[in-house]
Scaffold this active site. Structure first.
Site, PDB file in Angstrom:
ATOM      1  N   ASP A 283      40.309  49.748  41.441  1.00  0.00           N
ATOM      2  CA  ASP A 283      41.607  49.349  41.915  1.00  0.00           C
ATOM      3  C   ASP A 283      42.911  50.205  41.345  1.00  0.00           C
ATOM      4  O   ASP A 283      44.055  49.689  41.497  1.00  0.00           O
ATOM      5  CB  ASP A 283      41.877  48.126  41.374  1.00  0.00           C
ATOM      6  CG  ASP A 283      41.865  47.792  39.889  1.00  0.00           C
ATOM      7  OD1 ASP A 283      41.198  48.762  39.121  1.00  0.00           O
ATOM      8  OD2 ASP A 283      42.576  46.883  39.196  1.00  0.00           O
ATOM      9  N   GLU A 284      42.743  51.371  40.815  1.00  0.00           N
ATOM     10  CA  GLU A 284      43.724  52.187  40.380  1.00  0.00           C
ATOM     11  C   GLU A 284      43.635  53.801  40.485  1.00  0.00           C
ATOM     12  O   GLU A 284      42.398  54.058  40.457  1.00  0.00           O
ATOM     13  CB  GLU A 284      43.708  51.812  38.801  1.00  0.00           C
ATOM     14  CG  GLU A 284      44.880  52.466  38.066  1.00  0.00           C
ATOM     15  CD  GLU A 284      44.749  51.969  36.535  1.00  0.00           C
ATOM     16  OE1 GLU A 284      45.783  52.428  35.764  1.00  0.00           O
ATOM     17  OE2 GLU A 284      44.054  51.429  36.267  1.00  0.00           O
TER      18      GLU A 284
ATOM     19  N   ASP B 172      48.395  50.611  41.475  1.00  0.00           N
ATOM     20  CA  ASP B 172      47.541  49.562  40.660  1.00  0.00           C
ATOM     21  C   ASP B 172      47.446  48.219  41.667  1.00  0.00           C
ATOM     22  O   ASP B 172      48.280  47.646  41.824  1.00  0.00           O
ATOM     23  CB  ASP B 172      48.061  49.298  39.506  1.00  0.00           C
ATOM     24  CG  ASP B 172      47.162  48.490  38.415  1.00  0.00           C
ATOM     25  OD1 ASP B 172      46.006  48.330  39.013  1.00  0.00           O
ATOM     26  OD2 ASP B 172      47.257  48.418  37.285  1.00  0.00           O
TER      27      ASP B 172
END
Length: 486
Positions: free
Chosen positions: A105-106, A11
């Site tokens: 983003d993860e 993350d």
């Protein structure tokens, strides 16, 4: 559950805001808020400096301004975020063929499937190597969780934030989870959490002690069974490499309610074109067109029309959205409009020559949409009551935080605009904080520009991660759980 912590969850830390700070030297270490800046705007991401002032994602921007009046408020630059995300996902793909992106983003990564880890030591070494690689390639930090299941890996990365790594050793799950809030578990939102709280259950330990039968009685069979398993730390979900999108959509919230029916129709057509642009960028087509209308009283209406076959034809989507609008009463005013396409496919049933013509139309509309319209715009005049103010036009032409280039002063970014002026700070990601200058919004030497890379010279990671330890025989790293720093 796996016997080794070989599921990794990455993350990125405050991704949008961190990318803006990396791109803008003058904002490093300062409060930064990224999101919609209008009266109805919402915070997308806040830097950790802004979070300490109480600002968080999904908060109305107006409330954020009251909490952090001196923060930098920026309009998102998704082209930059997607570029950085592609760099990060490429690194993850080197670790394993099983990478499950959840957002820009993860992502989850199955390290065992990639042969890059089979025990705690090699998993930790891989996680630390990944964090170092991400920082070297993008200049940003990411937090990593490692565990024997997806649920625990995600919890571990959350506990490791910011810029940390946490390994949850198999066998320690229940002890770790017991004191945590029930909200830490997937699927436990505000409503379910409040329902459990009223039943006297606020921690994961409370859920485990209550037993499966009691949870089924409280929240239903399916949810209660899953909740009890999660409270025991049990999660058998695999990392899935392909996650097909179910729909593609775009929507806009307007600062002032739209009342003019012609203006509403024009906005729906503009959204339809944007939706098709996004659809084509994903190499997809769709069969069902969906219109979303949120009216002045916050009531939300959706209408849909299923076509004869999948399409990525802007004319077809635009006309379908227009037909759907005819069935919606917008008399009292409209605060939000959205157009989407569902029933996605990898092919279309449209005429190829028509598609070529539509591609040209898309390009022309994009040029018209982004062309300067202030002072001598040359477009057909609109009624004075519906015309945008010069300040609104400046905000569209020069969004706060977006990149510009001046023929004399070089690359910079917009600090703000209004009253016929635009203020620019001239700096680059690898420079010192730059100077600030103000120009007329129609200055012929100033133009919008593409974002610069966050790292001037990215290192060569073509052979990575071949050097990482991959087995128990490597002897690298520590097998104990806990947070570590680079």
């Amino acid at each position: 559950m796996r016997p080794a912590p070989t599921i990794l969850h990455l993350d990125m830390d405050a991704f949008y805001a961190s990318a803006e700070q990396a791109a803008k030297p003058s904002l490093r270490g300062k409060a930064v808020v990224v999101g919609g800046l209008g009266p109805r705007g919402v915070v997308a991401t806040a830097s950790y400096e802004a979070r300490r002032l109480g600002v968080h994602s999904a908060m109305p921007t107006a409330q954020a301004r009251r909490l952090a009046p001196n923060a930098a408020y920026l309009v998102p630059r998704f082209s930059l975020y997607r570029t950085v995300s592609d760099q990060v996902m490429e690194l993850l793909g080197r670790l394993s063929p099983l990478v499950e992106p959840l957002s820009l983003d993860e992502a989850f990564v199955d390290l065992e499937a990639g042969g890059t880890a089979d025990d705690s030591a090699s998993a930790r070494a891989t996680g630390e190597g990944l964090r170092a690689a991400i920082r070297a390639v993008t200049g940003l930090s990411g937090s990593v969780g490692l565990a024997g299941s997806k649920m625990l890996a995600k919890i571990a990365s959350e506990e490791a934030k910011p810029d940390g790594l946490l390994v949850i050793e198999p066998g320690t799950e229940r002890e770790l989870l017991a004191p945590m809030s029930v909200r830490i578990l997937p699927g436990v939102g505000p409503a379910t959490g409040d329902h459990l709280r009223r039943a006297g259950m606020t921690t994961v330990h409370d859920l485990a002690e209550a037993g499966e039968a009691e949870l089924v009685r409280l929240v239903g069979k399916a949810h209660g069974h899953g909740l009890f398993r999660m409270a025991l730390g049990l999660d058998d979900r695999p990392v899935v490499a392909e996650r097909d999108a179910k729909s593609v959509s775009v929507e806009d919230t307007f600062d002032v309610d739209l009342h003019d029916r012609v203006r509403v129709r024009a906005e729906v057509e503009r959204l339809a074109v944007r939706c098709v642009e996004r659809l084509r960028a994903a190499d997809r087509s769709g069969r069902t067109v969906v219109l979303k209308v949120r009216r002045y009283d916050f009531s939300t209406l959706t209408r849909s029309e299923t076509l004869r076959g999948p399409t990525d034809d802007p004319t077809v989507v635009r006309e379908a959205a227009g037909r759907l609008l005819e069935s919606v009463d917008t008399t009292g005013g409209v605060r939000l409009l959205g157009v989407g396409v569902t029933g996605l496919a990898d092919y279309t049933q449209e005429d190829l020559f028509a598609q070529a013509a539509d591609a040209r139309e898309l390009a022309q509309r994009a040029l018209e949409h982004h062309a300067p319209t202030a002072e001598g715009g040359g477009e057909e005049a609109v009624p004075e009551a519906e015309a945008d103010s010069a300040e609104q036009l400046a905000a569209r032409r020069w969004p706060a935080g977006h990149d510009v280039h001046h023929e004399e002063h070089g690359h910079g970014w917009v600090q703000g605009s209004g009253i016929g002026r635009v203020t620019v700070r001239f700096e680059e990601p690898w420079s010192a904080p730059g100077r600030v200058l103000t120009f007329r919004i129609d200055d012929p030497l100033l133009r919008p520009a593409d974002p610069l890379p966050l790292v001037r010279e990215s290192p060569d990671y073509s052979s990575w991660p071949a050097s990482l330890p991959k087995s128990r025989s490597s002897g690298a790293g520590s097998s104990e759980g806990g947070e570590s720093s680079p």
